[in-house]
Design an enzyme around this catalytic site. Structure first.
Site, PDB file in Angstrom:
ATOM      1  N   VAL A  15     -12.429  13.078  -7.552  1.00  0.00           N
ATOM      2  CA  VAL A  15     -12.852  13.455  -6.042  1.00  0.00           C
ATOM      3  C   VAL A  15     -11.450  13.746  -5.330  1.00  0.00           C
ATOM      4  O   VAL A  15     -11.547  14.931  -4.477  1.00  0.00           O
ATOM      5  CB  VAL A  15     -13.383  12.360  -5.363  1.00  0.00           C
ATOM      6  CG1 VAL A  15     -13.791  12.612  -3.865  1.00  0.00           C
ATOM      7  CG2 VAL A  15     -14.870  12.006  -6.099  1.00  0.00           C
ATOM      8  N   LYS A 104     -18.682   3.614  -1.905  1.00  0.00           N
ATOM      9  CA  LYS A 104     -20.013   2.866  -1.624  1.00  0.00           C
ATOM     10  C   LYS A 104     -19.951   1.426  -2.053  1.00  0.00           C
ATOM     11  O   LYS A 104     -20.454   0.601  -1.052  1.00  0.00           O
ATOM     12  CB  LYS A 104     -20.980   3.585  -2.717  1.00  0.00           C
ATOM     13  CG  LYS A 104     -20.744   3.558  -4.140  1.00  0.00           C
ATOM     14  CD  LYS A 104     -21.127   4.897  -4.868  1.00  0.00           C
ATOM     15  CE  LYS A 104     -20.073   5.439  -5.518  1.00  0.00           C
ATOM     16  NZ  LYS A 104     -20.428   6.478  -6.371  1.00  0.00           N
ATOM     17  N   GLY A 129     -23.586  12.211  -2.952  1.00  0.00           N
ATOM     18  CA  GLY A 129     -22.538  13.470  -3.257  1.00  0.00           C
ATOM     19  C   GLY A 129     -22.609  14.379  -2.102  1.00  0.00           C
ATOM     20  O   GLY A 129     -22.465  13.754  -0.880  1.00  0.00           O
ATOM     21  N   LYS A 200     -25.758   2.092  -2.775  1.00  0.00           N
ATOM     22  CA  LYS A 200     -25.898   3.359  -1.802  1.00  0.00           C
ATOM     23  C   LYS A 200     -27.197   2.806  -0.902  1.00  0.00           C
ATOM     24  O   LYS A 200     -27.337   3.223   0.365  1.00  0.00           O
ATOM     25  CB  LYS A 200     -26.280   4.594  -2.519  1.00  0.00           C
ATOM     26  CG  LYS A 200     -25.071   4.870  -3.201  1.00  0.00           C
ATOM     27  CD  LYS A 200     -25.374   5.840  -4.213  1.00  0.00           C
ATOM     28  CE  LYS A 200     -24.250   6.532  -5.070  1.00  0.00           C
ATOM     29  NZ  LYS A 200     -24.488   7.342  -6.302  1.00  0.00           N
TER      30      LYS A 200
HETATM   31  N1  LIG Z   1     -16.763  11.024  -9.239  1.00  0.00           N
HETATM   32  C1  LIG Z   1     -17.719  11.236  -8.459  1.00  0.00           C
HETATM   33  O1  LIG Z   1     -18.622  12.158  -8.803  1.00  0.00           O
HETATM   34  C2  LIG Z   1     -18.069  10.478  -7.220  1.00  0.00           C
HETATM   35  C3  LIG Z   1     -19.059  10.607  -6.315  1.00  0.00           C
HETATM   36  C4  LIG Z   1     -19.454   9.984  -5.200  1.00  0.00           C
HETATM   37  C5  LIG Z   1     -18.374   8.901  -4.737  1.00  0.00           C
HETATM   38  N2  LIG Z   1     -17.405   8.654  -5.723  1.00  0.00           N
HETATM   39  C6  LIG Z   1     -16.269   7.611  -5.309  1.00  0.00           C
HETATM   40  O2  LIG Z   1     -15.155   8.113  -4.985  1.00  0.00           O
HETATM   41  C7  LIG Z   1     -14.059   7.216  -5.318  1.00  0.00           C
HETATM   42  C8  LIG Z   1     -13.249   7.875  -6.453  1.00  0.00           C
HETATM   43  O3  LIG Z   1     -14.026   8.186  -7.608  1.00  0.00           O
HETATM   44  P1  LIG Z   1     -13.232   9.255  -8.704  1.00  0.00           P
HETATM   45  O4  LIG Z   1     -14.427   9.708  -9.566  1.00  0.00           O
HETATM   46  O5  LIG Z   1     -12.391  10.263  -8.148  1.00  0.00           O
HETATM   47  O6  LIG Z   1     -12.396   8.204  -9.319  1.00  0.00           O
HETATM   48  P2  LIG Z   1     -11.194   8.488 -10.376  1.00  0.00           P
HETATM   49  O7  LIG Z   1     -11.389  10.000 -10.965  1.00  0.00           O
HETATM   50  O8  LIG Z   1     -11.103   7.417 -11.403  1.00  0.00           O
HETATM   51  O9  LIG Z   1      -9.816   8.455  -9.567  1.00  0.00           O
HETATM   52  C9  LIG Z   1      -9.216   7.439  -8.903  1.00  0.00           C
HETATM   53  C10 LIG Z   1      -7.968   7.725  -8.364  1.00  0.00           C
HETATM   54  O10 LIG Z   1      -7.350   6.592  -7.538  1.00  0.00           O
HETATM   55  C11 LIG Z   1      -5.974   6.212  -8.304  1.00  0.00           C
HETATM   56  N3  LIG Z   1      -6.110   4.661  -7.988  1.00  0.00           N
HETATM   57  C12 LIG Z   1      -7.063   3.903  -8.465  1.00  0.00           C
HETATM   58  N4  LIG Z   1      -6.728   2.551  -8.558  1.00  0.00           N
HETATM   59  C13 LIG Z   1      -5.458   2.605  -7.852  1.00  0.00           C
HETATM   60  C14 LIG Z   1      -4.402   1.571  -7.423  1.00  0.00           C
HETATM   61  N5  LIG Z   1      -5.013   0.321  -7.732  1.00  0.00           N
HETATM   62  N6  LIG Z   1      -3.344   2.122  -7.162  1.00  0.00           N
HETATM   63  C15 LIG Z   1      -2.962   3.448  -6.989  1.00  0.00           C
HETATM   64  N7  LIG Z   1      -3.934   4.468  -7.215  1.00  0.00           N
HETATM   65  C16 LIG Z   1      -5.095   4.135  -7.874  1.00  0.00           C
HETATM   66  C17 LIG Z   1      -6.080   6.770  -9.529  1.00  0.00           C
HETATM   67  O11 LIG Z   1      -4.444   7.004  -9.922  1.00  0.00           O
HETATM   68  P3  LIG Z   1      -4.418   7.485 -11.397  1.00  0.00           P
HETATM   69  O12 LIG Z   1      -4.799   9.123 -11.127  1.00  0.00           O
HETATM   70  O13 LIG Z   1      -3.034   7.492 -11.540  1.00  0.00           O
HETATM   71  O14 LIG Z   1      -5.249   6.995 -12.393  1.00  0.00           O
HETATM   72  C18 LIG Z   1      -6.888   8.036  -9.486  1.00  0.00           C
HETATM   73  O15 LIG Z   1      -6.112   9.230  -8.932  1.00  0.00           O
HETATM   74  C19 LIG Z   1     -14.850   6.136  -5.878  1.00  0.00           C
HETATM   75  O16 LIG Z   1     -14.815   5.068  -4.762  1.00  0.00           O
HETATM   76  C20 LIG Z   1     -16.198   6.484  -6.165  1.00  0.00           C
HETATM   77  O17 LIG Z   1     -17.290   5.651  -6.346  1.00  0.00           O
HETATM   78  C21 LIG Z   1     -17.131   9.358  -6.752  1.00  0.00           C
END
Ligand SMILES: NC(=O)c1ccc[n+]([C@@H]2O[C@H](COP(=O)([O-])OP(=O)(O)OC[C@H]3O[C@@H](n4cnc5c(N)ncnc54)[C@H](OP(=O)(O)O)[C@@H]3O)[C@@H](O)[C@H]2O)c1
Length: 315
Positions: A15, A104, A129, A200
């Site tokens: 995201v 969420k 989304g 959600k």
């Molecule tokens: N993906 C979807 O379709 C979607 C849809 C709706 C909502 N969401 C929500 O959006 C949020 C992010 O989702 P995502 O899919 O983008 O996750 P992701 O791809 O796993 O990305 C998470 C990011 O946060 C960083 N991060 C996580 N924990 C950390 C920590 N303790 N210290 C420093 N950096 C940290 C990670 O660093 P690194 O890159 O170095 O690992 C990465 O850049 C979540 O809350 C999820 O529920 C996602």
């Protein structure tokens, strides 16, 4: 020169990078619409050595630095998890910075505290989304009592059930395919056991009632026990099994339901989400669209960013 708004991103994964991509590609649109140009200033991640696309101006593993940076006017939390996300959001709010989150789980688990905390917190991206359900519902609840919501709120399980029905796959085969396509996590329990949909639903129910509902109050069931035989039996009876999240006059349920073929949710396939909202004056309203994915979710994040900018210009 027009105004600028500096963005600090907590998280730069699916995201976060999509938000940066959209700001890069479409920031000028936001500037044209609002008179303020959004600029990514810094992004906080775990691993600063990895190449990122697009590359943010500053990449740091010191997440507090992102929140406190004077050039950051608004904080976008897209890292997920309870900690340290919750503490960082509260720190930003204390500093008087608006926060936009897609988290969420955090919103559902800490609704009461976050609502009482004070400050400007936006969470359109936390539910469904690209579908603008948070903005829509926050307006609707002011017009009439919302009596019922029936919804497909989890794209991963909807994809799995769709593949089981239309491609004859077993649950395990459909899950493996969803994982290979990046629709399901390697550890899929949050999706397949119904937790993600429950978070959600709790957010929507808390909005409807103006008071915190708890995740533990959701009568929750996942799709792990749905078999190919169940799917076929339902099909033979003209029904389609979907993981349905339901708010019905205060009762909260998430579980597999065999929907009649003319039910508005029955034809919602693949990773799509949809919501049917009912109220005495509005009748039945349906919203349907991309329920997950970087760019779809980033669309909702940017909608919140536009709200932040507009509110700033009113002050
Ligand atoms: N993906 C979807 O379709 C979607 C849809 C709706 C909502 N969401 C929500 O959006 C949020 C992010 O989702 P995502 O899919 O983008 O996750 P992701 O791809 O796993 O990305 C998470 C990011 O946060 C960083 N991060 C996580 N924990 C950390 C920590 N303790 N210290 C420093 N950096 C940290 C990670 O660093 P690194 O890159 O170095 O690992 C990465 O850049 C979540 O809350 C999820 O529920 C996602």
């Amino acid at each position: 020169m027009g105004k600028e708004i500096g963005i600090g991103l907590l998280g730069y994964g699916t995201v976060g990078a999509a938000v940066a991509q959209m700001v890069q590609d479409h920031g000028f649109r936001i500037a044209t619409e609002t008179g303020t140009l959004p600029l990514i200033r810094v992004a906080g991640v775990r691993d600063t050595s990895r190449h990122r696309d697009p590359m943010p101006p500053v990449l740091t593993s010191n997440l507090l630095e992102v929140v406190e940076a004077p050039e950051v006017d608004v904080v976008i939390e897209v890292m997920g998890g309870m900690n340290p996300a919750g503490a960082l959001i509260r720190k930003a709010l204390q500093l008087g910075k608006p926060v936009i989150t897609a988290n969420k789980m955090l919103m559902a688990e800490q609704w009461a505290d976050l609502m009482e905390f004070g400050g400007e917190l936006h969470f359109e991206a936390a539910v469904a989304g690209a579908i603008p359900i948070v903005e829509t519902l926050s307006t609707l609840v002011a017009t009439q009592p919302i009596t019922r919501i029936e919804a497909i709120l989890n794209g991963t399980t909807n994809y799995i059930l769709t593949q089981m029905r239309h491609a004859g796959k077993t649950y395990d085969e459909a899950l493996a395919e969803a994982q290979a396509l990046g629709y399901a996590e390697a550890e899929p329990s949050s999706d397949v056991e119904g937790w993600d949909a429950a978070y959600k639903l709790v957010i929507l129910a808390s909005m409807i009632e103006g008071d915190a509902r708890l995740v533990g109050e959701v009568d929750r069931d996942g799709i792990t026990l749905v078999s190919q035989e169940n799917i076929q039996k339902a099909s033979a009876a003209g029904r389609t099994i979907k993981l349905v999240a339901q708010y019905e006059r205060g009762d909260l349920t998430v579980g597999p339901v065999a929907l009649e073929s003319d039910h508005p949710l029955a034809s919602v396939d693949g990773v799509e989400n949809a919501l049917v909202i009912e109220g005495p004056a509005l009748g039945r309203l349906m919203l349907r669209g991309a329920g997950a994915g970087g760019l779809a979710t980033a669309t909702s994040v940017l909608s919140d960013l536009i709200r932040v900018i507009r509110r700033r210009s009113e002050q």
